[in-house]
Design an enzyme around this catalytic site. Structure first.
Site, PDB file in Angstrom:
ATOM      1  N   HIS A  50     -49.104  66.638 131.597  1.00  0.00           N
ATOM      2  CA  HIS A  50     -50.332  65.986 132.095  1.00  0.00           C
ATOM      3  C   HIS A  50     -50.398  66.173 133.615  1.00  0.00           C
ATOM      4  O   HIS A  50     -50.430  67.300 134.091  1.00  0.00           O
ATOM      5  CB  HIS A  50     -50.311  64.516 131.640  1.00  0.00           C
ATOM      6  CG  HIS A  50     -51.561  63.734 131.861  1.00  0.00           C
ATOM      7  ND1 HIS A  50     -52.776  64.292 132.172  1.00  0.00           N
ATOM      8  CD2 HIS A  50     -51.783  62.391 131.811  1.00  0.00           C
ATOM      9  CE1 HIS A  50     -53.687  63.341 132.306  1.00  0.00           C
ATOM     10  NE2 HIS A  50     -53.122  62.173 132.081  1.00  0.00           N
ATOM     11  N   HIS A  64     -55.794  73.361 127.257  1.00  0.00           N
ATOM     12  CA  HIS A  64     -56.368  72.015 127.389  1.00  0.00           C
ATOM     13  C   HIS A  64     -56.764  71.518 126.009  1.00  0.00           C
ATOM     14  O   HIS A  64     -57.221  72.293 125.177  1.00  0.00           O
ATOM     15  CB  HIS A  64     -57.601  72.041 128.295  1.00  0.00           C
ATOM     16  CG  HIS A  64     -57.938  70.706 128.867  1.00  0.00           C
ATOM     17  ND1 HIS A  64     -58.680  69.797 128.179  1.00  0.00           N
ATOM     18  CD2 HIS A  64     -57.589  70.127 130.037  1.00  0.00           C
ATOM     19  CE1 HIS A  64     -58.805  68.709 128.919  1.00  0.00           C
ATOM     20  NE2 HIS A  64     -58.153  68.871 130.051  1.00  0.00           N
ATOM     21  N   ASP A  66     -54.803  72.152 136.815  1.00  0.00           N
ATOM     22  CA  ASP A  66     -53.495  72.188 137.492  1.00  0.00           C
ATOM     23  C   ASP A  66     -53.045  73.574 137.897  1.00  0.00           C
ATOM     24  O   ASP A  66     -52.060  73.708 138.626  1.00  0.00           O
ATOM     25  CB  ASP A  66     -52.440  71.570 136.562  1.00  0.00           C
ATOM     26  CG  ASP A  66     -52.693  70.080 136.383  1.00  0.00           C
ATOM     27  OD1 ASP A  66     -52.867  69.636 135.247  1.00  0.00           O
ATOM     28  OD2 ASP A  66     -52.744  69.375 137.412  1.00  0.00           O
TER      29      ASP A  66
HETATM   30  C1  SDX Z   1     -54.210  67.756 132.460  1.00  0.00           C
HETATM   31  O1  SDX Z   1     -56.633  65.488 128.798  1.00  0.00           O
HETATM   32  C2  SDX Z   1     -57.014  65.797 129.981  1.00  0.00           C
HETATM   33  O2  SDX Z   1     -58.194  65.774 130.300  1.00  0.00           O
HETATM   34  C3  SDX Z   1     -55.909  66.142 130.972  1.00  0.00           C
HETATM   35  C4  SDX Z   1     -56.397  66.572 132.346  1.00  0.00           C
HETATM   36  C5  SDX Z   1     -57.059  65.449 133.099  1.00  0.00           C
HETATM   37  O3  SDX Z   1     -57.857  65.716 133.998  1.00  0.00           O
HETATM   38  O4  SDX Z   1     -56.688  64.271 132.824  1.00  0.00           O
HETATM   39  O5  SDX Z   1     -57.303  67.645 132.252  1.00  0.00           O
HETATM   40  C6  SDX Z   1     -55.222  67.000 133.229  1.00  0.00           C
HETATM   41  O6  SDX Z   1     -53.279  67.166 131.970  1.00  0.00           O
HETATM   42  C7  SDX Z   1     -54.413  69.240 132.266  1.00  0.00           C
HETATM   43  C8  SDX Z   1     -53.306  69.875 131.357  1.00  0.00           C
HETATM   44  C9  SDX Z   1     -52.077  70.118 132.209  1.00  0.00           C
HETATM   45  N1  SDX Z   1     -50.957  70.520 131.361  1.00  0.00           N
HETATM   46  C10 SDX Z   1     -50.521  71.807 131.380  1.00  0.00           C
HETATM   47  O7  SDX Z   1     -51.038  72.711 132.040  1.00  0.00           O
HETATM   48  C11 SDX Z   1     -49.269  72.039 130.527  1.00  0.00           C
HETATM   49  C12 SDX Z   1     -49.454  73.338 129.730  1.00  0.00           C
HETATM   50  N2  SDX Z   1     -50.495  73.116 128.744  1.00  0.00           N
HETATM   51  C13 SDX Z   1     -50.107  72.675 127.473  1.00  0.00           C
HETATM   52  O8  SDX Z   1     -48.882  72.121 127.239  1.00  0.00           O
HETATM   53  C14 SDX Z   1     -51.228  72.325 126.517  1.00  0.00           C
HETATM   54  O9  SDX Z   1     -52.197  73.283 126.637  1.00  0.00           O
HETATM   55  C15 SDX Z   1     -51.858  70.950 126.659  1.00  0.00           C
HETATM   56  C16 SDX Z   1     -50.818  69.874 126.656  1.00  0.00           C
HETATM   57  C17 SDX Z   1     -52.642  70.866 127.910  1.00  0.00           C
HETATM   58  C18 SDX Z   1     -52.792  70.743 125.479  1.00  0.00           C
HETATM   59  O10 SDX Z   1     -52.000  70.724 124.369  1.00  0.00           O
HETATM   60  P1  SDX Z   1     -52.628  70.586 122.882  1.00  0.00           P
HETATM   61  O11 SDX Z   1     -54.098  70.409 122.922  1.00  0.00           O
HETATM   62  O12 SDX Z   1     -51.824  69.566 122.179  1.00  0.00           O
HETATM   63  O13 SDX Z   1     -52.399  72.024 122.288  1.00  0.00           O
HETATM   64  P2  SDX Z   1     -51.104  72.430 121.512  1.00  0.00           P
HETATM   65  O14 SDX Z   1     -49.887  72.055 122.293  1.00  0.00           O
HETATM   66  O15 SDX Z   1     -51.254  71.952 120.108  1.00  0.00           O
HETATM   67  O16 SDX Z   1     -51.235  74.030 121.563  1.00  0.00           O
HETATM   68  C19 SDX Z   1     -52.042  74.737 120.638  1.00  0.00           C
HETATM   69  C20 SDX Z   1     -51.415  76.123 120.584  1.00  0.00           C
HETATM   70  C21 SDX Z   1     -49.919  76.083 120.294  1.00  0.00           C
HETATM   71  O17 SDX Z   1     -49.597  77.358 119.712  1.00  0.00           O
HETATM   72  P3  SDX Z   1     -49.403  77.428 118.085  1.00  0.00           P
HETATM   73  O18 SDX Z   1     -48.464  76.301 117.685  1.00  0.00           O
HETATM   74  O19 SDX Z   1     -50.803  77.248 117.535  1.00  0.00           O
HETATM   75  O20 SDX Z   1     -48.846  78.803 117.834  1.00  0.00           O
HETATM   76  O21 SDX Z   1     -51.521  76.740 121.874  1.00  0.00           O
HETATM   77  C22 SDX Z   1     -50.216  76.945 122.396  1.00  0.00           C
HETATM   78  C23 SDX Z   1     -49.279  76.049 121.633  1.00  0.00           C
HETATM   79  O22 SDX Z   1     -47.968  76.584 121.629  1.00  0.00           O
HETATM   80  N3  SDX Z   1     -50.277  76.548 123.808  1.00  0.00           N
HETATM   81  C24 SDX Z   1     -49.696  77.201 124.797  1.00  0.00           C
HETATM   82  C25 SDX Z   1     -50.066  76.514 125.956  1.00  0.00           C
HETATM   83  N4  SDX Z   1     -50.845  75.472 125.649  1.00  0.00           N
HETATM   84  C26 SDX Z   1     -50.975  75.491 124.306  1.00  0.00           C
HETATM   85  N5  SDX Z   1     -48.894  78.298 124.794  1.00  0.00           N
HETATM   86  C27 SDX Z   1     -48.469  78.714 126.011  1.00  0.00           C
HETATM   87  N6  SDX Z   1     -48.801  78.114 127.179  1.00  0.00           N
HETATM   88  C28 SDX Z   1     -49.578  77.011 127.186  1.00  0.00           C
HETATM   89  N7  SDX Z   1     -49.890  76.401 128.342  1.00  0.00           N
END
Ligand code: SDX
Length: 428
Positions: A268, A307, A363
């Site tokens: 996050h 996201h 981010d």
């Molecule tokens: C913020 O909610 C908000 O609005 C948050 C925010 C705000 O203003 O409050 O926007 C701020 O928190 C932005 C997000 C910052 N976090 C990151 O950058 C961390 C990296 N991102 C991820 O961990 C992920 O994308 C999330 C946590 C942001 C979202 O996760 P989800 O929606 O639960 O998606 P998921 O983990 O279920 O992923 C879906 C697929 C998976 O692959 P499969 O299992 O389908 O094969 O996408 C892949 C994940 O492995 N995936 C990624 C990835 N993000 C998702 N693979 C590689 N790199 C990534 N960053």
């Protein structure tokens, strides 16, 4: 006009049920009526991490994840970032409308004169280890701040609520700056109420021996825009914690401390720091393919990408990317920017990321700006919290005024042991 209802048949009983569809949802309590017999508790929905559950009605922020649209009270984030300032956006998020001149001046004055904190809070902060992480200091100090305002627990008193909202918005930059100074082993700098919120924050961060610190206006503006971009984002993780904690009618300082703790997580608000760690780990352009391969094997995450809601560009990331170039004109470019741009280019052409609709989020570039402005990585989520405290408070007061809301208490699917008798130690 087709009927706005959902008809379901429970094949266990052959019974059919019809539920109204309102605002693209069905009311979860309606499905509780689906039972096999009178002793049946009734059906629940199962939704880990609330991926498909609307927890509230809100008029504060609108996101269209497919189109990459973000509106604060109906105003596009791009327009607010260009034409407004953080204090005015705070007023907008809290009150629902842009302020008139007198309303703005009054609100700005109130925020300005509440920047100081009780001297005992300074002593509290000085109790942290000299190198304590500033986010840990912030979380602890926000909880402590509430002990100076015992009346804040009267959350249903509109006047008391408004006063504590102002206090938290005004004091967050002071506590954040002092958390930085504590973590650097530097003396605390008191607020300069002649400066803007962002300018005052920079002064409390940067001032060393000079009598007065006057921030570079372009850096002051860049920080102000970053606070705007981080101000709210509908029901994200930390805002959901703010609403959940607030639903027990705890005071807003305790609820903000809880929300800040949630923001700290690397998935996050901690992600902007993780992006820098990731760029350091990758090190050079020639090692990007190796890291991308690790992501595709599930052994790493491309931090700053992806996201829950945006399945297109996060509009904030585009604004921040542009802001980065303006900041680097003053601070000198951050060599990691080229690496980040190359990673973005490669990722956006890679099937793994395209298929999963993974784009740069807020981010991905923000940390590069913070680092260029001289902030250590540990301060990045603290900077996020300075902006987001406004959204937490706007959502908190909306929750308190929402007659449909009550204390948050989800159900569960029990997977544990059935009832069994205690076994004395000598028979285990
Ligand atoms: C913020 O909610 C908000 O609005 C948050 C925010 C705000 O203003 O409050 O926007 C701020 O928190 C932005 C997000 C910052 N976090 C990151 O950058 C961390 C990296 N991102 C991820 O961990 C992920 O994308 C999330 C946590 C942001 C979202 O996760 P989800 O929606 O639960 O998606 P998921 O983990 O279920 O992923 C879906 C697929 C998976 O692959 P499969 O299992 O389908 O094969 O996408 C892949 C994940 O492995 N995936 C990624 C990835 N993000 C998702 N693979 C590689 N790199 C990534 N960053």
């Amino acid at each position: 006009m087709s009927k706005q209802t959902l008809t379901v048949t429970d094949n266990r009983t052959g019974k059919t049920y019809e539920f109204p569809i309102k605002d693209g949802t069905i009311n979860a309590m309606d499905i509780r009526n689906i039972k096999v017999d009178d002793n049946d508790f009734g059906l629940m929905s199962y939704d880990p991490a609330y991926q498909n559950t609307a927890s509230c009605r809100s008029s504060i922020t609108y996101i269209d994840g497919d189109k990459g649209i973000l509106l604060y009270r109906g105003y596009p984030i791009e327009q607010l970032a260009e034409h407004s300032n953080f204090v005015e956006v705070a007023y907008l998020l809290l009150n629902g409308e842009l302020p008139g001149k007198d309303q703005y001046e009054k609100f700005r004055h109130e925020v300005t004169v509440h920047t100081f904190v009780h001297e005992n809070l300074k002593k509290f902060m000085e109790g942290f280890r000299y190198d304590a992480n500033p986010m840990g200091i912030l979380i602890g100090t926000l909880g402590a701040l509430g002990t100076f305002y015992p009346n804040a627990i009267n959350v249903n008193d509109a006047g008391e609520r408004r006063l504590n909202v102002i206090r938290l918005i005004a004091k967050m930059p002071t506590i954040a700056a002092w958390a930085y100074r504590q973590s650097m082993g530097m003396p605390y700098v008191y607020p300069d109420n002649e400066l803007s919120l962002a300018g005052n924050f920079l002064a409390m961060i940067k001032r060393i021996a000079e009598h007065r610190y006057i921030p570079n206006p372009k850096l002051e503006r860049a920080l102000d825009v970053l606070f705007i971009l981080h101000a709210d984002h509908e029901q994200n993780c930390s805002t959901s914690v703010m609403r959940g904690a607030g639903s027990s009618l705890t005071d807003p300082y305790s609820a903000v401390a809880a929300a800040t703790a949630a923001l700290y997580g690397p998935l996050h608000g901690g992600a902007n720091a993780e992006v820098l760690h990731m760029l350091d780990e990758i090190g050079s352009r020639d090692r990007i393919p190796e890291f991308i391969a690790k992501c595709k094997e599930g052994k790493a995450r491309l931090m700053g990408f992806g996201h829950r809601v945006y399945k297109n560009f996060d509009p904030r990331s585009r604004i921040i990317q542009k802001l980065a170039h303006e900041v680097f004109e003053i601070t000198g470019s951050n060599p990691k920017l080229d690496l980040a741009l190359e990673i973005e280019k490669i990722a956006l052409q890679d099937e793994y990321f395209i298929k999963r609709k993974l784009y740069p989020n807020v981010d991905f570039y923000s940390g590069l700006i913070y680092q260029a402005m001289g902030f250590p990585v540990g301060m990045f989520p603290v900077l996020f919290a300075i902006g987001r405290v406004v959204g937490w408070l706007a959502q908190w007061q909306e929750m308190l005024n929402d007659k449909e809301q009550k204390i948050a208490r989800p159900r569960q699917i029990y997977t544990g042991a059935a009832s069994r008798d205690f076994v004395p130690m000598n028979r285990r």
